[in-house]
Scaffold this active site. Structure first.
Site, short mmCIF file in Angstrom:
data_model
loop_
_atom_site.label_atom_id
_atom_site.label_comp_id
_atom_site.label_asym_id
_atom_site.label_seq_id
_atom_site.Cartn_x
_atom_site.Cartn_y
_atom_site.Cartn_z
N ASP A 48 0.76 -1.25 -0.08
CA ASP A 48 -0.07 -0.03 0.07
C ASP A 48 0.89 1.30 -0.05
O ASP A 48 0.45 2.45 -0.46
CB ASP A 48 -0.99 0.05 1.22
CG ASP A 48 -1.98 -1.20 0.97
OD1 ASP A 48 -2.59 -1.23 0.03
OD2 ASP A 48 -2.47 -1.50 2.14
N THR A 159 -10.01 3.26 6.62
CA THR A 159 -9.85 1.84 7.12
C THR A 159 -8.08 1.96 7.45
O THR A 159 -7.64 0.82 8.00
CB THR A 159 -9.99 0.64 6.21
OG1 THR A 159 -9.22 1.11 4.91
CG2 THR A 159 -11.32 0.66 5.76
N LEU A 163 -8.95 4.36 11.25
CA LEU A 163 -9.39 3.12 11.91
C LEU A 163 -8.66 2.68 13.33
O LEU A 163 -9.37 2.38 14.33
CB LEU A 163 -9.56 1.76 11.17
CG LEU A 163 -10.50 0.70 11.63
CD1 LEU A 163 -11.63 0.74 12.08
CD2 LEU A 163 -10.19 -0.49 10.52
#
Length: 259
Positions: A48, A159, A163
């Site tokens: 990511d 997320t 999160l």
């Protein structure tokens, strides 16, 4: 997909790990490669973090990016497979992301403008609690938030750090941003707010010299900020490509039911 019926020109970018570099060399040999500036589609190989880097580097060109996971989490990427890439690209679904625009003014009055795909975060830079005034669309909502920091997250970024800070997960089509405190001390029971995506969030640091705060747009950090303004960058649209079985919207929905 917004490309012609001809075979798309592909550019490959990779993380610096040996595995990602080897995969890039193999894919370039199999499918051919052009420079990112000349590509119809950019294929990102890594995790990511690499995908966020590729998105930031592509903000001006806004070329569609298809990622394959050779990292750890891979929330923004598809499963890695060397064969069948052209067929996967032909079947891929588009997801459009709109980043945040952070304008940070430091204690010397210097202005910094940085984009964020996931979130803009403020964090205290000393042992002392940060004190932040919060305004939304020009109206003061919190005269003083005593905390370790605060963040504004997009649905795609909800997320991630958001999160972890106990912020809400936002579906991609919700039309919302999450304003989330990080370890709020006062008001002790304030857990954050859901804001319309068109909101202008102004975070003013109270006593920034005694209680210094740094602001970050994804991985770009600005130290010693005095005021940070966050808005959605509606003039920028970034396109991610996903295999139908790895659709980002479905992944975000699944996170809300994760044990």
């Amino acid at each position: 997909m917004a490309v012609s019926s001809r075979t798309p020109l592909l550019a490959f970018v990779s993380a610096t790990t040996p595995t990602a570099r080897a995969a890039r060399a193999s894919l370039e040999k199999r499918y051919g490669a052009v420079k990112p500036a000349d590509a119809d589609i950019i294929v990102a190989l890594g995790g990511d973090g690499l995908m966020l880097q590729a998105l930031h580097r592509n903000i001006k060109r806004q070329t569609p990016i298809y990622g394959m996971n050779l990292g750890t989490v891979g929330f923004l990427l598809n499963t890695y497979k060397e064969t069948g890439l052209l067929q996967r690209l032909k079947r891929a679904r588009q997801v459009t992301l709109t980043p945040l625009r952070m304008i940070a003014v430091n204690t010397r009055g210097k202005r910094h403008e940085v984009m964020a795909i996931n979130e803009v975060s403020l964090l205290r830079s000393s042992r002392q609690t940060a004190r932040i005034a919060v305004a939304v669309d020009g109206k003061k909502r919190l005269a003083e938030l005593s905390c370790d920091g605060a963040l504004v997250a997009t649905p795609a970024g909800s997320t991630a750090y958001n999160l972890s800070a106990h912020g809400p997960i936002l579906p991609l089509g919700a039309g919302l941003l999450a304003l989330t405190p990080i370890n709020a001390f006062r008001p002790r029971r304030w857990r954050g707010a859901l804001l319309p995506r068109a909101s202008k969030v102004e975070l003013t640091i109270l006593d920034p010299h005694k209680r210094p705060v740094a602001a970050a747009a994804d991985s770009v950090e600005i130290p010693n900020v005095a005021k940070v303004t966050v808005t959605e960058a509606t003039d920028i649209e970034l396109t991610l490509l996903f295999d139908p079985e790895h659709d980002l919207e479905e992944r975000i929905l699944k996170e809300q039911f994760a044990p």
